[in-house]
Design an enzyme around this catalytic site. Structure first.
Site, PDB file in Angstrom:
ATOM      1  N   LYS A   1     -14.002  -7.048  -7.220  1.00 51.41           N
ATOM      2  CA  LYS A   1     -14.277  -7.480  -5.842  1.00 51.41           C
ATOM      3  C   LYS A   1     -15.765  -7.785  -5.731  1.00 51.41           C
ATOM      4  O   LYS A   1     -16.589  -6.982  -6.191  1.00 51.41           O
ATOM      5  CB  LYS A   1     -13.910  -6.381  -4.839  1.00 51.41           C
TER       6      LYS A   1
ATOM      7  N   ASP B   1      -0.523  -0.673  -4.516  1.00 50.91           N
ATOM      8  CA  ASP B   1      -1.880  -0.123  -4.497  1.00 50.91           C
ATOM      9  C   ASP B   1      -1.858   1.253  -3.852  1.00 50.91           C
ATOM     10  O   ASP B   1      -1.640   1.378  -2.646  1.00 50.91           O
ATOM     11  CB  ASP B   1      -2.813  -1.059  -3.714  1.00 50.91           C
TER      12      ASP B   1
ATOM     13  N   LYS C   1       0.839  -1.200   0.000  1.00 50.15           N
ATOM     14  CA  LYS C   1       0.000   0.000   0.000  1.00 50.15           C
ATOM     15  C   LYS C   1       0.874   1.251   0.000  1.00 50.15           C
ATOM     16  O   LYS C   1       1.877   1.323   0.722  1.00 50.15           O
ATOM     17  CB  LYS C   1      -0.900  -0.001   1.247  1.00 50.15           C
TER      18      LYS C   1
ATOM     19  N   GLU D   1      -2.270  -0.308  -8.695  1.00 47.53           N
ATOM     20  CA  GLU D   1      -3.720  -0.202  -8.566  1.00 47.53           C
ATOM     21  C   GLU D   1      -4.128   1.230  -8.260  1.00 47.53           C
ATOM     22  O   GLU D   1      -3.544   1.879  -7.384  1.00 47.53           O
ATOM     23  CB  GLU D   1      -4.164  -1.038  -7.357  1.00 47.53           C
TER      24      GLU D   1
ATOM     25  N   ASP E   1      -9.345  -0.074  -9.546  1.00 48.00           N
ATOM     26  CA  ASP E   1     -10.018  -0.715  -8.414  1.00 48.00           C
ATOM     27  C   ASP E   1     -11.264   0.100  -8.048  1.00 48.00           C
ATOM     28  O   ASP E   1     -12.364  -0.192  -8.514  1.00 48.00           O
ATOM     29  CB  ASP E   1      -9.064  -0.873  -7.222  1.00 48.00           C
TER      30      ASP E   1
END
Ligand code: MG
Length: 355
Positions: A264, A189, A161, A215, A240
């Site tokens: 997702k 991400d 992240k 992402e 995303d």
């Protein structure tokens, strides 16, 4: 077979440690589990795990939305999955986690009724699915140490992240790559944390860190920003938060704003919609990832079965259940060793919970 009842309950899950990303700081998690009963004595289990700053839902709103679905769903054939989605969409727009809870339970009970694992019901053949493990934002030194620990547990893929402090992000990636060596795959991400200029600067500075993909660098509404980055990018760009429902996938494919999709279940409304998005992406030569929110092993199992059935899902980030101290009475039949999930051969998705 007819649906006779929908039971839902909130369960609290305690994190091993707080999880920091560019758009939020998560210290506690609750999720909604669902059981759908039928007149043939077969039940299916589902989960709706909304995140307010991604799906706009809370556990309370998921519970209320599920109540709204009861009058349309009870008495229906659970195999009529597309029709039941249309009934839910007619009742309320968006609210994808609540719809995913119903969708997962329907798929579970249909597969159980046929006596086959969910991946077989979905058309898949492979039992094994390999996931990465995610490192939240911390000091670069702590992140590199965590990366090393994860690799020592047998994982071969990391997701890192970023998106709060550009200089720290660059340092984190350099230290992590140094710590884990050349063989480990690393995704990044940014969770909407960069401007176009910042993302291009980041890519330039980490060009020798062998990053597999980035992402969602820009805010979810800034598809133009994604496109600008993609035109100059040296690393594949994955949508995303810009990719919620099926219609977003159409828009992203038409604009050519990204190289890849992160699907997702909680963003798109479950397996049925997830497979629709994946099919569109596959037709457009866009590889996908199956990702997750802060979900228990229940919806993680459902997502892993989808991965098994869809070869276009080339990346797997189904790790949230590993961040909990315990999983609130959710019993799963799949096993995990290192990053390798073995789905087993139990009928349905193989997860149950007492509700
Ligand atoms: Mg993401």
């Amino acid at each position: 077979m007819k649906i006779t009842a929908i039971h839902a309950a909130k369960i609290d899950l305690e994190l091993k440690k707080p999880f920091k990303v560019a758009i939020g700081y998560i210290t506690k998690v609750d999720t909604v589990v669902v059981r759908i009963d039928t007149d043939e004595g077969i039940s299916g289990f589902g989960e709706g795990s909304g995140i307010p700053f991604v799906t706009g839902e809370t556990s309370q709103s998921v519970l209320q939305t599920l109540k709204l679905f009861e009058k349309d769903l009870i008495g229906q054939n659970p195999f009529a999955i597309d029709h039941l989605h249309k009934l839910m969409d007619r009742t309320i727009v968006r609210n994808p986690a609540a719809k995913a809870a119903v969708d997962i339970a329907l798929h579970d009970l249909c597969a159980k009724a046929l006596g086959v694992p969910l991946y077989t019901f979905l058309g898949g053949v492979k039992r094994m699915v390999e996931t990465d493990l995610t490192i939240g934002i911390d000091t670069p030194e702590n992140m590199a140490q965590e990366a090393q620990e994860i690799i020592s547990r047998g994982f071969t893929q990391l997701k890192v992240k970023t998106g709060i402090d550009l200089a720290d992000d660059i340092r984190s990636l350099r230290l992590i790559r140094e710590a884990v060596g050349d063989q480990v795959k690393i995704k990044v991400d940014a969770n909407q944390g960069y401007t176009v200029t910042e993302c291009l600067e980041f890519m330039e500075q980490v060009h020798d860190c062998d990053i597999e993909l980035i992402e969602q660098p820009t805010p979810y509404w800034d598809v133009e920003g994604l496109l600008q980055i993609r035109k100059k990018a040296s690393i594949p760009i994955m949508a995303d938060e810009s990719l919620m429902q099926v219609e977003d996938a159409v828009h992203l494919l038409r604009t050519g704003a990204v190289d890849m999709f992160n699907i997702k279940l909680m963003k798109c409304g479950g397996l049925h919609r997830g497979m629709q998005i994946n099919a569109m992406a596959e037709a457009a030569n866009v590889p996908t990832m199956l990702g997750c929110m802060t979900e228990s092993p229940l919806s993680i199992a459902a997502a892993a079965h989808l991965v098994s059935a869809c070869p276009n899902v080339q990346f797997v980030d189904l790790d949230s259940f590993l961040s909990f101290k315990d999983v609130g009475g959710v019993r799963h039949s799949f096993t995990i060793k290192g990053g390798m999930i073995d789905l087993g051969d139990a009928p349905g998705h193989g997860v149950e919970v007492d509700i």
